[in-house]
Design a protein around this motif. Structure first.
Motif, short mmCIF file in Angstrom:
data_model
loop_
_atom_site.label_atom_id
_atom_site.label_comp_id
_atom_site.label_asym_id
_atom_site.label_seq_id
_atom_site.Cartn_x
_atom_site.Cartn_y
_atom_site.Cartn_z
N GLN A 90 0.83 -1.02 -0.41
CA GLN A 90 -0.25 -0.02 -0.37
C GLN A 90 0.93 1.00 0.21
O GLN A 90 0.38 2.44 -1.10
CB GLN A 90 -0.82 -0.12 1.30
CG GLN A 90 -2.31 1.33 1.19
CD GLN A 90 -3.15 0.84 2.15
OE1 GLN A 90 -2.39 1.54 3.41
NE2 GLN A 90 -4.47 0.94 2.23
N ASN A 91 1.89 1.13 0.82
CA ASN A 91 2.96 2.86 1.17
C ASN A 91 3.41 2.46 -0.51
O ASN A 91 4.07 3.86 -0.77
CB ASN A 91 3.84 2.07 1.83
CG ASN A 91 3.21 2.63 3.38
OD1 ASN A 91 2.26 2.76 3.31
ND2 ASN A 91 4.00 1.76 4.81
N LYS A 92 3.83 1.20 -0.95
CA LYS A 92 4.63 2.42 -2.66
C LYS A 92 4.01 2.24 -3.09
O LYS A 92 4.01 2.98 -3.82
CB LYS A 92 5.02 0.25 -2.76
CG LYS A 92 6.04 -0.23 -4.11
CD LYS A 92 6.27 -2.02 -4.75
CE LYS A 92 7.35 -1.40 -3.47
NZ LYS A 92 7.53 -3.14 -4.25
N LEU A 93 1.96 1.66 -2.72
CA LEU A 93 0.75 2.22 -4.25
C LEU A 93 0.84 3.78 -4.08
O LEU A 93 0.45 4.06 -4.94
CB LEU A 93 -0.26 1.28 -4.59
CG LEU A 93 0.34 -0.41 -4.43
CD1 LEU A 93 -0.96 -0.94 -4.37
CD2 LEU A 93 0.95 -0.53 -6.27
N ILE A 94 1.28 4.44 -2.90
CA ILE A 94 0.59 5.35 -2.72
C ILE A 94 1.51 6.55 -4.12
O ILE A 94 1.94 7.69 -3.37
CB ILE A 94 0.42 5.45 -0.76
CG1 ILE A 94 -0.68 4.96 -0.33
CG2 ILE A 94 0.88 7.49 -0.93
CD1 ILE A 94 -0.66 5.17 0.76
N GLU A 95 2.99 5.92 -2.85
CA GLU A 95 3.89 6.93 -3.94
C GLU A 95 4.16 7.09 -4.88
O GLU A 95 4.28 7.94 -5.98
CB GLU A 95 5.61 5.96 -3.28
CG GLU A 95 6.53 6.77 -3.70
CD GLU A 95 7.64 5.95 -3.25
OE1 GLU A 95 9.02 6.84 -3.57
OE2 GLU A 95 7.99 5.76 -2.16
#
Length: 221
Positions: A148-153
């Motif tokens: 999720q954190n990777k996709l948010i970026e």
């Protein structure tokens, strides 16, 4: 911003109020004969009053009420503003626009509509919610915190429509090829390939933000 849920806000408003939603497409009001446009707009507004209480959603209002020198457009604007001021029936009016700067000043000045809201590209928290929503809706999975954190970026500068369309496309690929194993890799690759609106037309994005910052209420929390 285009693709950021203005239409959905209109539909949600009707749902919250629990009253019918009626969409007015101003392009269909325009007629080729003298007086036809004005008559068709009058019939549309009279219908909204007749079926009230309701939400009247004027979609892409700038396409019908742009700041032009056309005498027909001027008459339509005057007719609409008079109705907006004098209507006593419970009709909740919502207008959406992608190019609000093209509207005439008399339509957007204080007192015409109660409020003008600016819907920006989704921020970090909003992208987090969108990714959770569309991964559940289309992929039927819960994405982990690291992914999720990777996709948010990766989705910085994406519209909500960009995110939804990509998640839907991933679903189609999975249906077409059930042998695909690494869902996480597929999601990352597909989102990384997207050329978002903020990259294809950064000047327009900047112009819309400049207008909204000074003259509207930010719709984000």
């Amino acid at each position: 911003m285009p693709g950021c849920g203005k239409s959905l806000c209109s539909k949600a408003t009707a749902s919250v109020f629990n009253i019918p939603l009626y969409r007015l497409d101003l392009a269909t009001v325009q007629g080729q004969y003298v007086g036809q446009s004005e008559q068709q707009l009058k019939e549309a507004l009279d219908t909204a009053e007749f079926v009230s209480p309701c939400v009247l959603w004027i979609d892409e209002i700038e396409k019908g009420f742009n700041d032009s020198k056309s005498s027909v457009t001027s008459k339509l604007i005057g007719q609409f503003l008079f109705w907006l001021q004098e209507c006593k029936k419970p009709v909740f009016v919502i207008a959406t626009a992608n190019s609000i700067e093209s509207l005439p000043p008399e339509l957007v000045r204080k007192g015409r509509f109660d409020e003008i809201f600016f819907v920006d590209l989704p921020n970090i928290n909003e992208r987090k919610e969108l990714l959770k929503l569309y991964s559940n809706k289309y992929l039927k999975v819960e994405i982990g915190e690291n992914l999720q954190n990777k996709l948010i970026e990766i989705t910085e500068g994406f519209s909500s429509a960009d995110i939804e369309a990509t998640m839907r496309a991933i679903t189609y690929k999975l249906i077409a090829n059930p042998e695909l194993k690494s869902l996480e890799e597929l999601i990352v690759n597909e989102l990384s390939r997207v050329v978002s609106l903020s990259k294809t037309n950064p000047e327009k994005i900047q112009a819309i933000r400049a207008w909204g910052k000074e003259r509207a209420i930010n719709a984000s929390k």
